[in-house]
Motif scaffolding. Structure first.
Motif, PDB file in Angstrom:
ATOM      1  N   UNK A 128      -6.822  11.105   6.966  1.00  0.00           N
ATOM      2  CA  UNK A 128      -7.176   9.711   7.262  1.00  0.00           C
ATOM      3  C   UNK A 128      -6.048   8.761   6.845  1.00  0.00           C
ATOM      4  N   UNK A 129      -5.431   9.053   5.718  1.00  0.00           N
ATOM      5  CA  UNK A 129      -4.320   8.230   5.250  1.00  0.00           C
ATOM      6  C   UNK A 129      -3.137   8.309   6.215  1.00  0.00           C
ATOM      7  N   UNK A 130      -2.844   9.496   6.717  1.00  0.00           N
ATOM      8  CA  UNK A 130      -1.746   9.661   7.676  1.00  0.00           C
ATOM      9  C   UNK A 130      -2.046   8.964   9.003  1.00  0.00           C
ATOM     10  N   UNK A 131      -3.295   9.024   9.445  1.00  0.00           N
ATOM     11  CA  UNK A 131      -3.675   8.328  10.679  1.00  0.00           C
ATOM     12  C   UNK A 131      -3.542   6.809  10.521  1.00  0.00           C
ATOM     13  N   UNK A 132      -3.934   6.289   9.337  1.00  0.00           N
ATOM     14  CA  UNK A 132      -3.786   4.857   9.082  1.00  0.00           C
ATOM     15  C   UNK A 132      -2.300   4.484   9.063  1.00  0.00           C
ATOM     16  N   UNK A 133      -1.478   5.339   8.466  1.00  0.00           N
ATOM     17  CA  UNK A 133      -0.040   5.065   8.420  1.00  0.00           C
ATOM     18  C   UNK A 133       0.538   5.029   9.829  1.00  0.00           C
ATOM     19  N   UNK A 134       0.088   5.939  10.695  1.00  0.00           N
ATOM     20  CA  UNK A 134       0.566   5.967  12.084  1.00  0.00           C
ATOM     21  C   UNK A 134       0.165   4.672  12.806  1.00  0.00           C
ATOM     22  N   UNK A 135      -1.092   4.240  12.601  1.00  0.00           N
ATOM     23  CA  UNK A 135      -1.565   3.001  13.227  1.00  0.00           C
ATOM     24  C   UNK A 135      -0.753   1.802  12.724  1.00  0.00           C
ATOM     25  N   UNK A 136      -0.492   1.773  11.418  1.00  0.00           N
ATOM     26  CA  UNK A 136       0.299   0.680  10.854  1.00  0.00           C
ATOM     27  C   UNK A 136       1.707   0.654  11.426  1.00  0.00           C
ATOM     28  N   UNK A 179       0.819  -1.222   0.000  1.00  0.00           N
ATOM     29  CA  UNK A 179       0.000   0.000   0.000  1.00  0.00           C
ATOM     30  C   UNK A 179       0.850   1.269   0.000  1.00  0.00           C
ATOM     31  N   UNK A 180       2.021   1.191   0.614  1.00  0.00           N
ATOM     32  CA  UNK A 180       2.895   2.364   0.730  1.00  0.00           C
ATOM     33  C   UNK A 180       3.994   2.357  -0.334  1.00  0.00           C
ATOM     34  N   UNK A 181       3.737   1.663  -1.423  1.00  0.00           N
ATOM     35  CA  UNK A 181       4.725   1.516  -2.486  1.00  0.00           C
ATOM     36  C   UNK A 181       5.284   2.868  -2.916  1.00  0.00           C
ATOM     37  N   UNK A 182       6.593   2.937  -3.037  1.00  0.00           N
ATOM     38  CA  UNK A 182       7.261   4.180  -3.419  1.00  0.00           C
ATOM     39  C   UNK A 182       6.717   4.686  -4.747  1.00  0.00           C
ATOM     40  N   UNK A 183       6.443   5.953  -4.802  1.00  0.00           N
ATOM     41  CA  UNK A 183       5.961   6.553  -6.034  1.00  0.00           C
ATOM     42  C   UNK A 183       4.455   6.546  -6.188  1.00  0.00           C
ATOM     43  N   UNK A 184       3.765   5.833  -5.320  1.00  0.00           N
ATOM     44  CA  UNK A 184       2.307   5.821  -5.392  1.00  0.00           C
ATOM     45  C   UNK A 184       1.787   7.183  -4.955  1.00  0.00           C
ATOM     46  N   UNK A 185       0.909   7.753  -5.737  1.00  0.00           N
ATOM     47  CA  UNK A 185       0.395   9.092  -5.433  1.00  0.00           C
ATOM     48  C   UNK A 185      -0.582   9.033  -4.269  1.00  0.00           C
ATOM     49  N   UNK A 186      -0.451  10.024  -3.374  1.00  0.00           N
ATOM     50  CA  UNK A 186      -1.408  10.122  -2.267  1.00  0.00           C
ATOM     51  C   UNK A 186      -2.412  11.214  -2.586  1.00  0.00           C
ATOM     52  N   UNK A 187      -3.535  11.155  -1.938  1.00  0.00           N
ATOM     53  CA  UNK A 187      -4.613  12.111  -2.185  1.00  0.00           C
ATOM     54  C   UNK A 187      -4.210  13.512  -1.750  1.00  0.00           C
ATOM     55  N   UNK A 188      -4.656  14.503  -2.504  1.00  0.00           N
ATOM     56  CA  UNK A 188      -4.438  15.900  -2.110  1.00  0.00           C
ATOM     57  C   UNK A 188      -5.674  16.463  -1.409  1.00  0.00           C
ATOM     58  N   UNK A 189      -6.757  15.678  -1.393  1.00  0.00           N
ATOM     59  CA  UNK A 189      -7.979  16.098  -0.706  1.00  0.00           C
ATOM     60  C   UNK A 189      -7.711  15.993   0.793  1.00  0.00           C
ATOM     61  N   UNK A 190      -7.756  17.136   1.511  1.00  0.00           N
ATOM     62  CA  UNK A 190      -7.267  17.211   2.885  1.00  0.00           C
ATOM     63  C   UNK A 190      -7.852  16.150   3.827  1.00  0.00           C
TER      64      UNK A 190
END
Length: 199
Positions: free
Chosen positions: A155-163, A139-150
């Motif tokens: 939510x993506x950053x919170x999931x990353x912290x939990x992971x 899921x965190x593959x290098x180069x994968x684009x992340x959402x710019x919708x705040x």
């Protein structure tokens, strides 16, 4: 398609397209001859929950570990750590069977049945954790684009912290009667706590 190597024709143009938003990377790319660009394709595979294969053929005493059981994209740098955890848990599971077979004072051994049961315990302990970290790495593959919708980005950053909390604090070594007596599990947890194994 090739798995990589030096100087594939057209690789420089593909990289220009991929890195067009990063001028420093493009400057580095332009300074490098195409024949000196080494390309390596990264790959993983779907999660594998059965690491023992056909137990009727191998008696349940053959088991996969490390990249053979759970290859990972190196985006989180967890492949080696998972292999260390595999090794520690496999040793913790199998050692009591082997030691009790060799030393009658420690109790009656279970022979090859004990090893097969130990392997089952090992797979039950490791497969779910390895699968989750394998998925996280993909899921965190290098180069994968992340959402710019705040909101989605938060939510993506919170999931990353939990992971990452799961990666850092989610490992519980298998505890057996023998490892409790010797303090093996506590020593192991201290040594593996930051991904450093000391002699």
């Amino acid at each position: 398609k090739s798995f990589g190597g030096f100087g594939r024709t057209g690789v420089k143009e593909e990289l220009r397209t991929a890195f067009k938003a990063w001028p420093v990377a493009l400057a580095c790319l332009e300074a490098t001859p195409e024949s000196q660009i080494f390309e390596r394709r990264l790959a993983d595979r779907p999660v594998l929950m059965d690491w023992t294969g056909d137990v009727t053929r191998n008696g349940g005493r053959v088991v996969l570990m490390g990249d053979a059981a759970h290859p990972m994209i190196p985006s989180q740098g967890q492949g080696t750590m998972m292999a260390w955890e595999d090794a520690a848990d496999l040793a913790s599971c199998v050692a009591p069977s082997i030691v009790s077979d060799q030393d009658p004072e420690r109790g009656e051994g279970e022979g090859t049945d004990g090893v097969a049961k130990a392997v089952q315990r090992y797979v039950a302990q490791r497969a779910k954790r390895a699968a989750r970290i394998q998925k996280m790495s993909a899921d965190r593959y290098m180069g994968r684009k992340s959402s710019t919708f705040f909101p989605k980005k938060v939510l993506s950053l919170l999931k990353m912290k939990r992971d990452m909390t799961f990666v850092n604090q989610g490992y519980e070594p298998i505890d057996t009667k023998m490892t409790k007596k010797t303090g093996f599990t506590q020593k192991l947890k201290r040594r593996l706590s930051f991904g450093i194994v000391k002699g």
